[in-house]
Design an enzyme around this catalytic site. Structure first.
Site, short mmCIF file in Angstrom:
data_model
loop_
_atom_site.label_atom_id
_atom_site.label_comp_id
_atom_site.label_asym_id
_atom_site.label_seq_id
_atom_site.Cartn_x
_atom_site.Cartn_y
_atom_site.Cartn_z
N SER A 169 0.83 -1.21 0.00
CA SER A 169 0.00 0.00 0.00
C SER A 169 0.86 1.26 0.00
CB SER A 169 -0.91 0.03 1.23
OG SER A 169 -1.70 -1.12 1.29
N1 SAH Z 1 -0.62 -4.79 4.08
C1 SAH Z 1 0.00 -5.16 2.86
C2 SAH Z 1 -0.85 -4.83 1.66
C3 SAH Z 1 -0.96 -6.01 0.76
S1 SAH Z 1 -2.21 -5.93 -0.48
C4 SAH Z 1 1.39 -4.55 2.76
O1 SAH Z 1 1.73 -3.72 3.59
O2 SAH Z 1 2.16 -4.92 1.85
C5 SAH Z 1 -3.50 -6.90 0.24
C6 SAH Z 1 -3.20 -8.35 0.48
O3 SAH Z 1 -4.42 -8.94 0.92
C7 SAH Z 1 -2.74 -9.15 -0.73
O4 SAH Z 1 -1.49 -9.72 -0.47
C8 SAH Z 1 -3.83 -10.24 -0.87
O5 SAH Z 1 -3.32 -11.50 -1.28
C9 SAH Z 1 -4.38 -10.29 0.53
N2 SAH Z 1 -5.73 -10.85 0.67
C10 SAH Z 1 -6.81 -10.72 -0.15
N3 SAH Z 1 -7.85 -11.41 0.35
C11 SAH Z 1 -7.42 -11.98 1.52
C12 SAH Z 1 -8.04 -12.81 2.51
N4 SAH Z 1 -9.30 -13.22 2.43
N5 SAH Z 1 -7.30 -13.19 3.57
C13 SAH Z 1 -6.01 -12.82 3.69
N6 SAH Z 1 -5.37 -12.05 2.79
C14 SAH Z 1 -6.07 -11.63 1.73
#
Ligand code: SAH
Length: 226
Positions: A70
């Protein structure tokens, strides 16, 4: 790694401080603990090697498996909205690179973070342990179901856009606890919402429009939805 002549990537501390000044303070991030955490966590450790020079740019960046780390402002905004004081147990849904979990680890006592893509969870876990973020525990699974074993949580933060508030979050949230989560049908724009549990009732407050990858799971979108 030495990178002579490349000021951007050879002076990450400078870039980090300037990110705090120009991207966060100017846009309403006032929580001193959040500003300090954002000024402390080396974001360059959490981006792909080819993107290290943009580690402090004002945008989300791609990570493996078509996911994103993000934008710094988004992370700061979500952390500020949680109102953490340092004693909390936090559930972070969507570990991705592990960056937000690392920032949260500076703001709370314990962070449990869950990621649906096993390879991302494994990489983030190694990264967090190797860099001293020892109060973070990573697992693989469907985070729309929460993580009941460690409940109740003082705060739940979700880094992917869902369709509605998953009922397990309400069950796993402590009284007076907060959930910060993006909601919306449009894949390219979601409303960030802060939920608060008071006497068993959930109130909601809109915090603005952001862009997130979809939350995929039993209480989120289907994996193949458009
Ligand atoms: N907080 C992260 C942002 C990653 S983007 C950072 O700082 O890098 C969001 C993430 O949510 C992705 O990696 C995606 O695979 C994950 N995601 C989507 N649906 C999900 C679910 N049901 N449970 C866990 N993770 C999920």
């Amino acid at each position: 790694m030495k990178n002579p002549g490349n000021v951007e990537s050879s002076e990450p501390n400078y870039d980090r401080q300037s990110m705090v000044e120009s991207q966060l303070k100017t846009r309403g991030i006032r929580d001193e603990r959040v500003l300090k955490a954002m000024a402390t966590v080396p974001r360059e450790l959490f981006v792909q090697e080819g993107h290290r020079k943009q580690a402090y740019a004002d945008c989300a960046l791609p990570i493996e498996h078509e996911q994103t780390i993000s934008q710094p402002f988004t992370v700061a905004c979500m952390c500020q909205a949680l109102g953490l004081t340092g004693n909390e147990t936090v559930l972070d849904v969507g570990t991705g690179s592990g960056y937000a979990a690392a920032v949260l680890s500076c703001l709370a006592a314990k962070v449990f973070t869950i990621e649906r893509i096993p390879e991302l969870a494994a990489t983030a876990s190694d990264r967090l342990q190797q860099n001293g973020f020892s109060n973070v525990v990573v697992t693989t699974g469907d985070g729309t179901r929460g993580w009941p074993e460690h409940a109740p949580y003082d705060a739940i933060v979700v880094a992917a856009g869902g369709c509605d508030l998953p009922p397990p979050y309400v069950e796993q949230l402590r009284e007076s606890g907060r959930i910060v989560m993006p909601l919306g049908r449009d894949n390219s724009r979601q409303n960030m919402v802060r939920f608060q549990k008071n006497n068993g009732t959930i109130t909601r407050e809109h915090l603005g429009t952001f862009v997130f990858v979809p939350l995929i799971g039993d209480f989120g979108w289907a994996a193949n939805s458009p």
